[in-house]
Design an enzyme around this catalytic site. Structure first.
Site, short mmCIF file in Angstrom:
data_model
loop_
_atom_site.label_atom_id
_atom_site.label_comp_id
_atom_site.label_asym_id
_atom_site.label_seq_id
_atom_site.Cartn_x
_atom_site.Cartn_y
_atom_site.Cartn_z
CB CYS A 104 -1.06 0.04 1.30
SG CYS A 104 -1.70 1.37 1.41
CD1 TRP A 144 -5.86 -3.85 4.36
CD2 TRP A 144 -4.20 -4.99 2.97
NE1 TRP A 144 -5.53 -3.00 3.34
CE2 TRP A 144 -4.54 -3.71 2.39
CE3 TRP A 144 -3.45 -5.82 2.66
CZ2 TRP A 144 -3.92 -3.32 1.18
CZ3 TRP A 144 -2.75 -5.27 1.66
CH2 TRP A 144 -3.09 -4.08 0.80
CB THR A 183 -7.92 1.38 5.10
OG1 THR A 183 -8.13 2.13 6.57
CG2 THR A 183 -9.29 1.58 4.46
CB VAL A 184 -2.82 -0.49 5.98
CG1 VAL A 184 -3.28 -1.73 6.84
CG2 VAL A 184 -2.77 -1.07 4.64
CD GLU A 199 -5.84 10.67 5.56
OE1 GLU A 199 -4.70 11.12 4.52
OE2 GLU A 199 -6.81 10.13 5.02
CB SER A 200 -1.45 8.00 4.98
OG SER A 200 -1.90 8.53 3.81
CE1 TYR A 247 -5.17 1.83 -5.86
CE2 TYR A 247 -3.55 4.09 -5.51
CZ TYR A 247 -3.93 2.80 -5.33
OH TYR A 247 -3.00 2.06 -4.49
#
Length: 380
Positions: A104, A144, A183-184, A199-200, A247
């Site tokens: 990811c 995942w 999510t990751v 949230e990255s 994407y």
């Protein structure tokens, strides 16, 4: 960022819980056999609306407008770690854990920040398996998962903190009512046994500044005050056209939105090529978060996005400046260990059956990102 007050509402047949809104930069899981809209209610731990953001009621490959355009929804857990000892999530050694997937890009950039700041002795890191698998018996949801042993999948490890078999279980530990995306990255609080943030873009900011009291390299500042406005501007167009642009190409369900995303993607790559013709990094001659955010897409581009997402106009290695720039970032101490091309290829080609139904993984192209580059010319 657009903010709105929490509210409940029915939208057509979908039940949605909405609160603070921000652009999502996380990867999404999806049910293999059912891409139709489904009722989803997004709830936070103890229904604390201050930790929630608006979320779509659709899964990733079904998050489409009527025109067939892919629209990514927002991340969910949005608490912040602070250097203030009185805060709920105080920045202390050994308290937090980062769950990632090497596949990811959003999770990998968090791991890159952790390495660049020298926080590996204070924040643990675990990686899931690259290929999505069933997350619960009797359901068609694939996402995942953790391996059952250290040897099952090189680079992935079992969850030793919570004994979880899936990332989904971590979300359900944080909120028994949660029915959203699993999510990751996940930034986990071991003390309270909950997700702090998924949230990255927010996790990277926390890693950059809030752990400076314990970081090995506190002097490293990837979001310096004098460049923040420029970094924010670059992040905006790079995210929309490149990070998320690939994407939008790959998940488009109609020709017109695919072509629009395709054009915007390569216009942006051309823009990067021009900028990098006269400076070492994308926001100047200093490494910043904008470079890490761009890098995680570039490193996956030739191996995955060109083929899998139909981004086939031009390879990154056909752009002299972009290719040398990608090698330059890759060779920064700490960055190469965040790149696992085997995980990257196995995830994309093996987890999207609507795009690659037989899960065939292309051989090659085995690009050597450790080869010499020419970027040092800008700092001489």
């Amino acid at each position: 960022m657009l903010m709105s007050k929490a509210y409940y509402g029915f939208l057509f047949k979908n039940l949605i819980f909405c609160s603070r809104f921000d652009n999502s930069c996380t990867r999404l899981a999806f049910p293999v056999h059912n891409y139709t809209s489904e009722v989803q209610f997004i709830a936070s731990r103890k229904f604390d609306s201050s930790r929630m953001v608006q979320s779509s009621a659709r899964v990733s490959l079904d998050e489409m407008t009527d025109s067939g355009e892919f629209k990514r929804t927002a991340s969910t857990f949005r608490s912040f770690i602070s250097r203030d000892k009185s805060s709920e999530f105080y920045a202390e050694s050994g308290r937090y854990h980062l769950y990632i997937s090497y596949a990811c890009p959003w999770a990998s950039r968090c791991y890159a920040f952790l390495k660049l700041k020298g926080l590996e002795d204070h924040i643990g890191v675990s990686s899931v398996k690259p290929k999505w698998e069933r997350t619960k018996e009797g359901e068609d949801h694939f996402g995942w998962t953790f391996p059952t042993s250290e040897d099952e999948v090189p680079g992935a490890e079992p969850d030793k903190l919570n004994g979880a078999k899936t990332i989904r279980e971590l979300y359900e530990l944080s909120s028994s009512n949660y029915i959203g995306k699993y999510t990751v990255p996940v930034l986990w609080d071991k003390k309270n046994k909950t997700i702090v943030n998924n949230e990255s873009s927010e996790i990277t900011r926390m890693l950059n500044s809030d752990f400076n009291d314990i970081a090995k390299y506190p002097e490293v500042d990837l979001y310096p005050p004098h460049l923040q406005s420029q970094i924010d501007e670059v992040n905006d167009w790079v995210y929309n056209a490149i990070n998320n642009g690939v994407y939008r190409c790959g998940f488009a369900k109609k020709q017109e939105p695919y072509e629009q995303a395709f054009k915007e993607l390569f216009d942006a790559l051309n823009r990067c090529e021009e900028i990098l013709s006269h400076q070492r990094y994308i926001s100047g001659n200093v490494l910043t978060e904008a470079d890490i955010r761009l890098f995680v897409t570039l490193i996956r581009f030739d191996e995955v996005y060109v083929v899998h997402f139909k981004c086939n106009k031009k390879l990154v290695r056909e752009y002299p400046n972009l290719f040398n720039y990608t090698k330059d970032i890759y060779q920064i101490p700490g960055i190469s260990v965040t790149v696992n091309m085997d995980h990257i290829k196995h995830h994309y080609y093996g987890s999207h059956p609507s795009i690659n139904p037989y899960g065939i993984i292309p051989l090659g192209s085995d690009i050597d990102y450790s080869a010499p580059h020419d970027r040092a010319k800008f700092t001489q």
